[in-house]
Design a protein around this motif. Structure first.
Motif, PDB file in Angstrom:
ATOM      1  N   GLY A   1       0.747  -1.093   0.171  1.00 19.61           N
ATOM      2  CA  GLY A   1      -0.037   0.047   0.032  1.00 19.61           C
ATOM      3  C   GLY A   1       0.809   1.108  -0.121  1.00 19.61           C
ATOM      4  O   GLY A   1       1.879   1.302   0.916  1.00 19.61           O
ATOM      5  N   ILE A   2       0.664   1.989  -1.012  1.00 20.18           N
ATOM      6  CA  ILE A   2       1.658   3.267  -1.017  1.00 20.18           C
ATOM      7  C   ILE A   2       0.517   4.252  -0.573  1.00 20.18           C
ATOM      8  O   ILE A   2      -0.579   4.890  -1.445  1.00 20.18           O
ATOM      9  CB  ILE A   2       1.877   3.514  -2.483  1.00 20.18           C
TER      10      ILE A   2
ATOM     11  N   ILE B   1      -0.163  -3.714  -5.723  1.00 20.95           N
ATOM     12  CA  ILE B   1       0.170  -2.439  -5.243  1.00 20.95           C
ATOM     13  C   ILE B   1      -0.846  -1.429  -5.429  1.00 20.95           C
ATOM     14  O   ILE B   1      -1.788  -1.380  -6.545  1.00 20.95           O
ATOM     15  CB  ILE B   1       1.475  -1.819  -6.251  1.00 20.95           C
ATOM     16  N   ALA B   2      -1.140  -0.802  -4.197  1.00 21.87           N
ATOM     17  CA  ALA B   2      -2.485   0.013  -4.155  1.00 21.87           C
ATOM     18  C   ALA B   2      -2.146   1.458  -3.974  1.00 21.87           C
ATOM     19  O   ALA B   2      -1.210   1.681  -2.867  1.00 21.87           O
ATOM     20  CB  ALA B   2      -3.473  -0.422  -3.376  1.00 21.87           C
ATOM     21  N   ASN B   3      -2.727   2.650  -4.389  1.00 21.86           N
ATOM     22  CA  ASN B   3      -2.573   4.019  -4.027  1.00 21.86           C
ATOM     23  C   ASN B   3      -3.443   4.240  -2.868  1.00 21.86           C
ATOM     24  O   ASN B   3      -4.759   4.334  -3.229  1.00 21.86           O
ATOM     25  CB  ASN B   3      -2.747   4.581  -5.220  1.00 21.86           C
ATOM     26  N   LEU B   4      -3.118   4.397  -1.762  1.00 23.66           N
ATOM     27  CA  LEU B   4      -4.009   4.504  -0.694  1.00 23.66           C
ATOM     28  C   LEU B   4      -4.056   6.028   0.023  1.00 23.66           C
ATOM     29  O   LEU B   4      -2.979   6.649  -0.012  1.00 23.66           O
ATOM     30  CB  LEU B   4      -3.692   3.617   0.693  1.00 23.66           C
ATOM     31  N   ILE B   5      -5.183   6.613   0.210  1.00 19.30           N
ATOM     32  CA  ILE B   5      -5.213   7.699   0.712  1.00 19.30           C
ATOM     33  C   ILE B   5      -5.594   7.908   2.150  1.00 19.30           C
ATOM     34  O   ILE B   5      -6.415   7.508   2.664  1.00 19.30           O
ATOM     35  CB  ILE B   5      -6.594   8.607  -0.111  1.00 19.30           C
TER      36      ILE B   5
ATOM     37  N   SER C   1       2.531  -6.076   3.210  1.00 23.68           N
ATOM     38  CA  SER C   1       1.666  -7.313   3.893  1.00 23.68           C
ATOM     39  C   SER C   1       1.829  -8.283   3.281  1.00 23.68           C
ATOM     40  O   SER C   1       1.818  -8.383   1.776  1.00 23.68           O
ATOM     41  CB  SER C   1       0.401  -6.865   4.144  1.00 23.68           C
ATOM     42  N   GLU C   2       1.863  -9.544   3.832  1.00 25.88           N
ATOM     43  CA  GLU C   2       1.801 -10.959   3.223  1.00 25.88           C
ATOM     44  C   GLU C   2       0.134 -10.966   2.727  1.00 25.88           C
ATOM     45  O   GLU C   2      -0.598 -10.598   3.433  1.00 25.88           O
ATOM     46  CB  GLU C   2       2.201 -11.895   3.979  1.00 25.88           C
ATOM     47  N   ILE C   3       0.078 -11.681   1.370  1.00 25.35           N
ATOM     48  CA  ILE C   3      -1.249 -11.885   0.908  1.00 25.35           C
ATOM     49  C   ILE C   3      -1.464 -13.271   1.463  1.00 25.35           C
ATOM     50  O   ILE C   3      -0.994 -14.039   1.122  1.00 25.35           O
ATOM     51  CB  ILE C   3      -1.265 -11.783  -0.542  1.00 25.35           C
ATOM     52  N   ILE C   4      -2.703 -13.081   2.071  1.00 24.57           N
ATOM     53  CA  ILE C   4      -3.183 -14.501   2.886  1.00 24.57           C
ATOM     54  C   ILE C   4      -4.336 -14.885   1.964  1.00 24.57           C
ATOM     55  O   ILE C   4      -5.601 -14.294   2.375  1.00 24.57           O
ATOM     56  CB  ILE C   4      -3.381 -14.365   4.118  1.00 24.57           C
ATOM     57  N   PRO C   5      -4.418 -15.856   1.041  1.00 23.43           N
ATOM     58  CA  PRO C   5      -5.407 -16.354   0.331  1.00 23.43           C
ATOM     59  C   PRO C   5      -6.848 -16.703   1.211  1.00 23.43           C
ATOM     60  O   PRO C   5      -7.961 -16.477   0.962  1.00 23.43           O
ATOM     61  CB  PRO C   5      -5.036 -17.593  -0.496  1.00 23.43           C
ATOM     62  N   GLU C   6      -6.460 -17.283   2.355  1.00 25.00           N
ATOM     63  CA  GLU C   6      -7.689 -17.658   3.110  1.00 25.00           C
ATOM     64  C   GLU C   6      -8.390 -16.433   3.705  1.00 25.00           C
ATOM     65  O   GLU C   6      -9.431 -16.641   3.922  1.00 25.00           O
ATOM     66  CB  GLU C   6      -7.241 -18.339   4.643  1.00 25.00           C
ATOM     67  N   ASP C   7      -7.745 -15.254   4.038  1.00 22.03           N
ATOM     68  CA  ASP C   7      -8.374 -14.171   4.347  1.00 22.03           C
ATOM     69  C   ASP C   7      -9.244 -13.661   3.421  1.00 22.03           C
ATOM     70  O   ASP C   7     -10.448 -12.972   3.419  1.00 22.03           O
ATOM     71  CB  ASP C   7      -7.323 -12.825   4.821  1.00 22.03           C
ATOM     72  N   ILE C   8      -8.962 -13.762   2.102  1.00 21.67           N
ATOM     73  CA  ILE C   8      -9.602 -13.327   0.921  1.00 21.67           C
ATOM     74  C   ILE C   8     -10.798 -14.055   0.854  1.00 21.67           C
ATOM     75  O   ILE C   8     -11.941 -13.690   0.600  1.00 21.67           O
ATOM     76  CB  ILE C   8      -8.653 -13.284  -0.406  1.00 21.67           C
TER      77      ILE C   8
END
Length: 154
Positions: free
Chosen positions: A19-20, A48-52, A81-88
């Motif tokens: 997150g940027i 990658i995401a542009n976060l405000i 952050s680690e991407i955790i497929p179970e959380d998705i």
């Protein structure tokens, strides 16, 4: 461009999101420059995401700052952050459970699914790095790419 995802996903590799975050959001050219530098130097970033900052969940920002002991950082900051497929999967199921009839009739929009995915990916309880240094992010991710994924087949 708000999000950028890699096309090829290696299931034997741990994937990370970045997150940027900036106060009011980055200009497209700024964001593109940062993402290109990251994608050119690492191969284990999926999103990658542009976060405000001012539009983000205040509770999540507080969790992030507490977790990293309230650092003083320049804008923009990088949150890895680690991407955790179970959380998705869990967030998707919660969405579908909350909107049973919309799911039944196929009315859950792509935007709602993406929002659920974002909640899972950018859950700052799972943040591993919070910094304003792109070099630190690249070094951290390159070090993490050397780690192997172990599977428990039992």
């Amino acid at each position: 461009m708000l999000f950028r995802k890699k096309n090829k996903v290696d299931p034997n590799k741990k994937w990370y999101s970045i997150g940027i975050m900036s106060e009011k959001g980055l200009e497209d050219n700024e964001y593109d420059t940062l993402t290109e530098k990251i994608f050119d130097k690492v191969d284990n970033v999926g999103v990658i995401a542009n976060l405000i900052r001012e539009a983000w969940d205040k509770e999540q920002i507080e969790i992030l700052e507490k977790k990293f002991d309230y650092p003083t950082l320049a804008s923009p900051v990088f949150i890895v952050s680690e991407i955790i497929p179970e959380d998705i999967k869990r967030e998707t199921k919660l969405l579908e459970k909350k909107h049973k009839w919309k799911k039944f009739f196929g009315f859950i929009s792509l935007a709602e699914y993406l929002e659920a995915e974002d909640r899972a990916i950018f859950n700052f309880n799972h943040a591993l790095l919070y910094t304003d240094s792109m070099e630190e992010v690249i070094g951290f991710l390159n070090e993490k790419s050397k780690e192997t994924v172990s599977f428990n087949l039992n």
